[in-house]
Motif scaffolding. Structure first.
Motif, PDB file in Angstrom:
ATOM      1  N   UNK A  51       0.827  -1.206   0.000  1.00  0.00           N
ATOM      2  CA  UNK A  51       0.000   0.000   0.000  1.00  0.00           C
ATOM      3  C   UNK A  51       0.861   1.256   0.000  1.00  0.00           C
ATOM      4  N   UNK A  52       2.011   1.211   0.665  1.00  0.00           N
ATOM      5  CA  UNK A  52       2.899   2.371   0.700  1.00  0.00           C
ATOM      6  C   UNK A  52       3.485   2.651  -0.683  1.00  0.00           C
ATOM      7  N   UNK A  53       3.888   1.584  -1.388  1.00  0.00           N
ATOM      8  CA  UNK A  53       4.452   1.782  -2.721  1.00  0.00           C
ATOM      9  C   UNK A  53       3.417   2.400  -3.658  1.00  0.00           C
ATOM     10  N   UNK A  54       2.187   1.924  -3.602  1.00  0.00           N
ATOM     11  CA  UNK A  54       1.154   2.475  -4.479  1.00  0.00           C
ATOM     12  C   UNK A  54       0.829   3.924  -4.120  1.00  0.00           C
ATOM     13  N   UNK A  55       0.888   4.251  -2.843  1.00  0.00           N
ATOM     14  CA  UNK A  55       0.646   5.647  -2.466  1.00  0.00           C
ATOM     15  C   UNK A  55       1.829   6.531  -2.852  1.00  0.00           C
ATOM     16  N   UNK A  56       3.036   5.951  -2.850  1.00  0.00           N
ATOM     17  CA  UNK A  56       4.256   6.690  -3.195  1.00  0.00           C
ATOM     18  C   UNK A  56       4.385   6.901  -4.693  1.00  0.00           C
ATOM     19  N   UNK A  57       3.925   5.943  -5.496  1.00  0.00           N
ATOM     20  CA  UNK A  57       4.026   6.024  -6.953  1.00  0.00           C
ATOM     21  C   UNK A  57       2.633   5.855  -7.569  1.00  0.00           C
ATOM     22  N   UNK A  58       1.839   6.926  -7.615  1.00  0.00           N
ATOM     23  CA  UNK A  58       0.467   6.829  -8.147  1.00  0.00           C
ATOM     24  C   UNK A  58       0.413   6.348  -9.588  1.00  0.00           C
ATOM     25  N   UNK A  59       1.521   6.523 -10.338  1.00  0.00           N
ATOM     26  CA  UNK A  59       1.519   6.082 -11.720  1.00  0.00           C
ATOM     27  C   UNK A  59       1.383   4.582 -11.872  1.00  0.00           C
ATOM     28  N   UNK A  60       1.608   3.837 -10.796  1.00  0.00           N
ATOM     29  CA  UNK A  60       1.456   2.380 -10.838  1.00  0.00           C
ATOM     30  C   UNK A  60       0.000   1.934 -10.775  1.00  0.00           C
ATOM     31  N   UNK A  61      -0.893   2.839 -10.436  1.00  0.00           N
ATOM     32  CA  UNK A  61      -2.288   2.459 -10.199  1.00  0.00           C
ATOM     33  C   UNK A  61      -3.013   2.327 -11.528  1.00  0.00           C
ATOM     34  N   UNK A  62      -2.914   1.135 -12.115  1.00  0.00           N
ATOM     35  CA  UNK A  62      -3.661   0.789 -13.322  1.00  0.00           C
ATOM     36  C   UNK A  62      -4.980   0.128 -12.914  1.00  0.00           C
ATOM     37  N   UNK A  63      -5.889  -0.112 -13.852  1.00  0.00           N
ATOM     38  CA  UNK A  63      -7.131  -0.807 -13.486  1.00  0.00           C
ATOM     39  C   UNK A  63      -6.902  -2.146 -12.801  1.00  0.00           C
ATOM     40  N   UNK A  64      -5.974  -2.956 -13.308  1.00  0.00           N
ATOM     41  CA  UNK A  64      -5.690  -4.235 -12.666  1.00  0.00           C
ATOM     42  C   UNK A  64      -5.126  -4.018 -11.266  1.00  0.00           C
TER      43      UNK A  64
END
Length: 359
Positions: A51-64
């Motif tokens: 969860x920290x990585x996704x909050x740190x790098x929003x560009x990783x948040x794809x639909x999948x």
């Protein structure tokens, strides 16, 4: 979280009957406590990092990856609201929080667990739709993914509320240190609920995963055969990575959850007393290991996510680009790149500046 057998418990005090022949030795409770303690620490840290990585790098948040975030969030909630209670109970060798705590534990573990299971299945369907079917735009894919996340919580709530409303019930199970649906009840209503839970919350999600990933593997193999004439070693490596990811996903699901479901069905429909407390404890512990295994299978095996995690740990100023989430093009080369972006986020993708690390 599995089965209550022929045992006599006082749920208000948590003490089992002295004459109970199915009571587990103190050493078994100690081993279970150590195992649960390890699951609690590793599960919390693993999902927290995700969860920290996704909050740190929003560009990783794809639909999948929205569904991956949903899985980590539900696993984190299990680690917060469920595992500490069973850990404390195993340390003391008895349930400690009374009937209300038992019902809460049974409901919350079932609720968050089914959210995770359904999300795994919907993630396979999302990949199947993106890879093999066209979609109008990326915005529609994000909208579909958000609806899938909401549907996973609603679907889980539909199947975990009934025991609180009279269709079966939550209570102590197995050795008396965890709570779940009381599988030992042999009434027609209890058995009907158990059967529905097994079919709609365990078996159907598994069958959907197998169907979707099977179709994806066939498509990947077809594409790789067309492009392997140009760069055969690279094509074989790419196909191998996709195969490893898919096999890990399906195998992790089966190993963590199917023993639990099979033992529960045997305890409910088999001969009375046919499943010992020790036999119910092992599948219950395996089910809880999903909170540790999921971050490894669905995140750390992803090259893009791993690079972002390393960048975050090292506090670098640049991060890898988010994976390219595109509709399946018509040419074999573009199909190959789409497969790579969805499953492996390969190192061939060009890097670009990311978010500055906090000091």
């Amino acid at each position: 979280m599995v089965i209550v057998l022929q045992q006599s418990y006082n749920i208000s005090t948590g003490h089992s009957s002295v004459s109970d022949p199915g009571a587990l030795p103190r050493a078994v409770h100690t081993v279970a406590a150590v195992f649960l303690g390890v699951i609690l620490v590793l599960g919390f840290l693993g999902n927290f990092l995700v969860l920290m990585v996704f909050s740190r790098f929003p560009g990783l948040v794809t639909p999948v990856n929205l569904l991956l975030i949903n899985i980590s969030a539900s696993d984190m909630l299990v680690c917060i609201f469920g595992t500490p209670l069973s850990f404390a109970a195993s340390v003391r060798g008895r349930w400690l929080t009374g009937s209300s705590g038992c019902r809460w534990y049974g409901f919350s573990n079932a609720f968050f667990g089914i959210v995770s299971l359904v999300s795994l299945s919907l993630m396979s369907f999302e990949r199947y739709c993106v890879l093999l079917h066209s979609s109008p735009s990326d915005s529609s894919q994000y909208r579909r993914a958000r609806l899938a996340v909401a549907a996973s919580w609603f679907y889980s709530l539909v199947w975990t509320l009934p025991p609180l409303l009279g269709w079966s019930s939550y209570g102590l199970e197995g050795p008396g240190t965890t709570c779940s649906v009381q599988w030992h009840q042999r009434s027609s209503t209890a058995r009907s609920y158990i059967s529905c839970l097994f079919i709609f919350c365990l078996l159907l999600p598994l069958l959907l995963m197998i169907f979707c990933y099977g179709k994806i593997l066939l498509a990947v193999r077809s594409v790789e055969r067309q492009v392997s004439r140009i760069n055969r070693p690279s094509a074989e490596r790419r196909e191998g990575r996709v195969l490893l990811m898919v096999v890990s996903m399906v195998t992790g699901y089966i190993l963590c959850w199917m023993p639990y479901g099979v033992v529960a069905m045997l305890a409910s429909f088999g001969r009375p007393g046919g499943v010992s407390p020790a036999a119910t404890l092992i599948p219950s512990l395996l089910a809880k290991t999903s909170t540790v295994i999921n971050p490894v299978i669905y995140m750390l095996l992803n090259n893009q996510f791993s690079r972002c995690l390393l960048y975050m740990i090292r506090c670098r100023s640049e991060a890898p680009p988010p994976p390219v989430h595109r509709i399946l093009p018509r040419s074999p080369t573009d199909q190959q790149n789409t497969v790579a972006a969805m499953f492996t986020s390969t190192d061939e993708q060009e890097q670009r500046p990311g978010v500055q690390c906090a000091s």
